[in-house]
Write a protein that holds these residues in place. Structure first.
Motif: not given
Length: 66
Positions: A9-31
């Motif tokens: 669920g966390e993966n989906i929520r973050i991806y939906r908010r940031a679907n234009r970010m690079t994989l590196s940028e997305l990965a940095e959003m997790f805690a």
């Protein structure tokens, strides 16, 4: 709810908010932050799960039409 369900669920929520970010940028959003490899693996799992659910829905709709 299982820990896997919570993580997905966390993966989906973050991806939906940031679907234009690079994989590196997305990965940095997790805690804590994920590696690109870990995030890529999680996203592949989500895609596989979505495909399986779609196939199951198609099978169920075929069974109902009989």
């Amino acid at each position: 709810m299982s820990e896997l369900t919570v993580r997905m669920g966390e993966n989906i929520r973050i991806y939906r908010r940031a679907n234009r970010m690079t994989l590196s940028e997305l990965a940095e959003m997790f805690a804590p932050p994920l590696t690109k490899s870990c995030l890529n693996h999680r996203l592949r799992k989500l895609v596989d799960l979505a495909r399986k659910l779609e196939e199951k829905e198609k099978e169920n709709s075929k069974d109902e039409s009989l």
